[in-house]
Design a protein around this motif. Structure first.
Motif, PDB file in Angstrom:
ATOM      1  N   MET A   1      14.547 -23.077-174.227  1.00  0.00           N
ATOM      2  CA  MET A   1      13.288 -23.221-173.481  1.00  0.00           C
ATOM      3  C   MET A   1      12.302 -24.094-174.239  1.00  0.00           C
ATOM      4  SD  MET A   1      13.397 -21.631-170.615  1.00  0.00           S
ATOM      5  CE  MET A   1      11.835 -20.956-170.031  1.00  0.00           C
ATOM      6  N   ILE A   2      12.799 -25.198-174.785  1.00  0.00           N
ATOM      7  CA  ILE A   2      11.885 -26.084-175.494  1.00  0.00           C
ATOM      8  C   ILE A   2      12.062 -27.512-175.002  1.00  0.00           C
ATOM      9  CG2 ILE A   2      11.601 -24.707-177.582  1.00  0.00           C
ATOM     10  CD1 ILE A   2      13.823 -26.392-178.828  1.00  0.00           C
ATOM     11  N   GLU A   3      11.016 -28.309-175.137  1.00  0.00           N
ATOM     12  CA  GLU A   3      11.026 -29.702-174.709  1.00  0.00           C
ATOM     13  C   GLU A   3      10.585 -30.549-175.881  1.00  0.00           C
ATOM     14  OE1 GLU A   3      11.111 -31.077-171.105  1.00  0.00           O
ATOM     15  OE2 GLU A   3      12.415 -29.327-171.082  1.00  0.00           O
ATOM     16  N   THR A   4      11.101 -31.775-175.903  1.00  0.00           N
ATOM     17  CA  THR A   4      10.799 -32.661-177.007  1.00  0.00           C
ATOM     18  C   THR A   4      10.309 -34.013-176.492  1.00  0.00           C
ATOM     19  OG1 THR A   4      12.388 -31.625-178.490  1.00  0.00           O
ATOM     20  CG2 THR A   4      11.892 -33.908-178.921  1.00  0.00           C
ATOM     21  N   CYS A   5       9.328 -34.583-177.172  1.00  0.00           N
ATOM     22  CA  CYS A   5       8.972 -35.979-176.917  1.00  0.00           C
ATOM     23  C   CYS A   5       8.842 -36.679-178.268  1.00  0.00           C
ATOM     24  CB  CYS A   5       7.695 -36.104-176.090  1.00  0.00           C
ATOM     25  SG  CYS A   5       6.318 -35.063-176.594  1.00  0.00           S
ATOM     26  N   GLN A   6       9.157 -37.974-178.276  1.00  0.00           N
ATOM     27  CA  GLN A   6       9.188 -38.711-179.544  1.00  0.00           C
ATOM     28  C   GLN A   6       8.384 -39.996-179.466  1.00  0.00           C
ATOM     29  OE1 GLN A   6      13.422 -39.174-180.430  1.00  0.00           O
ATOM     30  NE2 GLN A   6      13.105 -37.767-182.149  1.00  0.00           N
ATOM     31  N   TYR A   7       7.785 -40.349-180.583  1.00  0.00           N
ATOM     32  CA  TYR A   7       6.982 -41.568-180.670  1.00  0.00           C
ATOM     33  C   TYR A   7       7.299 -42.251-181.979  1.00  0.00           C
ATOM     34  CZ  TYR A   7       4.753 -38.707-177.233  1.00  0.00           C
ATOM     35  OH  TYR A   7       4.560 -37.904-176.151  1.00  0.00           O
ATOM     36  N   LYS A   8       7.275 -43.593-181.959  1.00  0.00           N
ATOM     37  CA  LYS A   8       7.429 -44.337-183.208  1.00  0.00           C
ATOM     38  C   LYS A   8       6.122 -45.046-183.493  1.00  0.00           C
ATOM     39  CE  LYS A   8      12.344 -45.219-183.171  1.00  0.00           C
ATOM     40  NZ  LYS A   8      13.360 -46.152-182.687  1.00  0.00           N
ATOM     41  N   THR A   9       5.685 -45.011-184.742  1.00  0.00           N
ATOM     42  CA  THR A   9       4.480 -45.750-185.122  1.00  0.00           C
ATOM     43  C   THR A   9       4.805 -46.622-186.323  1.00  0.00           C
ATOM     44  OG1 THR A   9       3.637 -44.093-186.682  1.00  0.00           O
ATOM     45  CG2 THR A   9       3.036 -43.807-184.366  1.00  0.00           C
ATOM     46  N   TYR A  10       4.045 -47.694-186.469  1.00  0.00           N
ATOM     47  CA  TYR A  10       4.309 -48.631-187.560  1.00  0.00           C
ATOM     48  C   TYR A  10       3.088 -48.846-188.453  1.00  0.00           C
ATOM     49  CZ  TYR A  10       8.735 -49.161-185.323  1.00  0.00           C
ATOM     50  OH  TYR A  10       9.967 -48.872-184.801  1.00  0.00           O
TER      51      TYR A  10
ATOM     52  N   PRO B   1       2.830 -17.729-185.091  1.00  0.00           N
ATOM     53  CA  PRO B   1       2.919 -16.976-183.836  1.00  0.00           C
ATOM     54  C   PRO B   1       4.235 -17.307-183.121  1.00  0.00           C
ATOM     55  CG  PRO B   1       1.416 -18.829-183.597  1.00  0.00           C
ATOM     56  CD  PRO B   1       1.818 -18.796-185.034  1.00  0.00           C
ATOM     57  N   GLU B   2       4.524 -16.552-182.089  1.00  0.00           N
ATOM     58  CA  GLU B   2       5.785 -16.717-181.377  1.00  0.00           C
ATOM     59  C   GLU B   2       5.896 -18.112-180.755  1.00  0.00           C
ATOM     60  OE1 GLU B   2       8.201 -14.732-177.683  1.00  0.00           O
ATOM     61  OE2 GLU B   2       6.386 -13.703-178.421  1.00  0.00           O
ATOM     62  N   ARG B   3       4.772 -18.602-180.219  1.00  0.00           N
ATOM     63  CA  ARG B   3       4.795 -19.921-179.584  1.00  0.00           C
ATOM     64  C   ARG B   3       3.841 -20.864-180.294  1.00  0.00           C
ATOM     65  NH1 ARG B   3       4.498 -19.634-173.274  1.00  0.00           N
ATOM     66  NH2 ARG B   3       2.447 -18.778-173.728  1.00  0.00           N
ATOM     67  N   PHE B   4       4.336 -22.058-180.601  1.00  0.00           N
ATOM     68  CA  PHE B   4       3.496 -23.059-181.264  1.00  0.00           C
ATOM     69  C   PHE B   4       4.055 -24.438-180.957  1.00  0.00           C
ATOM     70  CE2 PHE B   4       6.625 -21.414-184.276  1.00  0.00           C
ATOM     71  CZ  PHE B   4       7.243 -22.571-184.723  1.00  0.00           C
TER      72      PHE B   4
ATOM     73  N   PRO C   1       7.155 -25.259-176.359  1.00  0.00           N
ATOM     74  CA  PRO C   1       7.739 -24.408-175.329  1.00  0.00           C
ATOM     75  C   PRO C   1       7.721 -25.177-174.005  1.00  0.00           C
ATOM     76  CG  PRO C   1       6.110 -23.182-176.604  1.00  0.00           C
ATOM     77  CD  PRO C   1       5.992 -24.630-177.011  1.00  0.00           C
ATOM     78  N   LYS C   2       8.730 -24.931-173.175  1.00  0.00           N
ATOM     79  CA  LYS C   2       8.914 -25.715-171.947  1.00  0.00           C
ATOM     80  C   LYS C   2       7.657 -25.761-171.072  1.00  0.00           C
ATOM     81  CE  LYS C   2      12.410 -25.927-168.228  1.00  0.00           C
ATOM     82  NZ  LYS C   2      12.550 -27.355-168.270  1.00  0.00           N
ATOM     83  N   GLU C   3       6.964 -24.650-170.963  1.00  0.00           N
ATOM     84  CA  GLU C   3       5.816 -24.618-170.055  1.00  0.00           C
ATOM     85  C   GLU C   3       4.596 -25.369-170.603  1.00  0.00           C
ATOM     86  OE1 GLU C   3       7.395 -22.235-171.573  1.00  0.00           O
ATOM     87  OE2 GLU C   3       6.161 -20.448-171.942  1.00  0.00           O
ATOM     88  N   TRP C   4       4.652 -25.813-171.836  1.00  0.00           N
ATOM     89  CA  TRP C   4       3.552 -26.610-172.388  1.00  0.00           C
ATOM     90  C   TRP C   4       3.881 -28.109-172.404  1.00  0.00           C
ATOM     91  CZ3 TRP C   4       2.111 -23.689-177.574  1.00  0.00           C
ATOM     92  CH2 TRP C   4       1.677 -22.390-177.248  1.00  0.00           C
TER      93      TRP C   4
ATOM     94  N   ILE D   1       1.219 -31.166-173.157  1.00  0.00           N
ATOM     95  CA  ILE D   1       1.193 -31.816-174.470  1.00  0.00           C
ATOM     96  C   ILE D   1       1.836 -33.204-174.422  1.00  0.00           C
ATOM     97  CG2 ILE D   1       1.866 -31.633-176.904  1.00  0.00           C
ATOM     98  CD1 ILE D   1      -0.180 -29.506-176.039  1.00  0.00           C
ATOM     99  N   CYS D   2       3.100 -33.280-174.029  1.00  0.00           N
ATOM    100  CA  CYS D   2       3.803 -34.570-174.046  1.00  0.00           C
ATOM    101  C   CYS D   2       3.281 -35.482-172.934  1.00  0.00           C
ATOM    102  CB  CYS D   2       5.303 -34.368-173.896  1.00  0.00           C
ATOM    103  SG  CYS D   2       6.035 -33.543-175.322  1.00  0.00           S
ATOM    104  N   GLY D   3       2.999 -34.916-171.779  1.00  0.00           N
ATOM    105  CA  GLY D   3       2.549 -35.718-170.647  1.00  0.00           C
ATOM    106  C   GLY D   3       1.260 -36.467-170.927  1.00  0.00           C
ATOM    107  N   GLY D   4       0.420 -35.900-171.776  1.00  0.00           N
ATOM    108  CA  GLY D   4      -0.876 -36.524-172.041  1.00  0.00           C
ATOM    109  C   GLY D   4      -0.824 -37.635-173.078  1.00  0.00           C
TER     110      GLY D   4
END
Ligand code: ADP
Ligand code: MG
Length: 154
Positions: free
Chosen positions: A1-10, A117-120, A140-143, A147-150
């Motif tokens: 139940m987790i989601e990931t987003c990734q970014y590269k910076t230079y 905490p349980e969720r972070f 967590p999937k529901e966040w 978080i990632c969308g913004g």
């Protein structure tokens, strides 16, 4: 139940920019567990979060104080660096921070994983070249939308 987003910076400004966009999505009580080697960019990322919350005070690494609090932003911000924490961590009163209304960001969070905490929001920063960084945000999937969308494109 987790989601990931990734970014590269230079460069460090780009890391701060990603961080300030994450900050815009934060809500009271959110905890960010930040991981990465020495010099990866954890404090740089923290500076971006603080700026995104509207904090104007300079943010440096609370390596010796462990915890610093900033109250002039959109939400109270607690910045921790637990690198030097050894024994006795259970006495530090984590609940006060992790279950309150502040946004709390922890550098070297794996050192206090028993008290998180349980969720972070988990954020890992890895060096990919001299000035390149891969920033991996896991929530967590529901966040994930919040978080990632913004954050959008790097
Ligand atoms: P940490 O808190 O993880 O030990 P710092 O944020 O204090 O790391 O330091 C990161 C260092 O890496 C700074 O000297 C910064 O200028 C440099 N740097 C180079 N490229 C980047 C990048 N893309 N993102 C963040 N920091 C970078
Ligand atoms: Mg640091």
């Amino acid at each position: 139940m987790i989601e990931t987003c990734q970014y590269k910076t230079y460069d460090e400004e780009a890391t701060r920019k990603i961080a300030s966009r994450v900050a815009a999505a934060l809500q009271p009580g959110d905890v960010i567990a930040l991981e990465g080697d020495l010099g990866a960019g954890k404090t740089t990322f923290s500076q971006g979060v603080a700026k995104g919350l509207g904090i104007v005070d300079p943010i440096d690494s609370p390596t010796f104080t462990l915890i610093k609090e900033y109250d002039q932003g959109r939400l109270p911000f607690v910045h921790m660096d637990v690198y030097r924490l050894d024994e006795g961590g259970e006495e530090l009163g984590w609940e006060e921070y992790f279950y309150g209304e502040s946004v709390t960001l922890v550098e070297w969070a794996d050192r206090i994983k028993d008290w998180l905490p349980e969720r972070f929001i988990h954020i890992q920063i890895e060096r990919i070249e001299q000035d390149g960084r891969l920033i991996t945000v896991t929530t967590p999937k529901e966040w994930a939308d919040r978080i990632c969308g913004g954050v959008g494109e790097a």
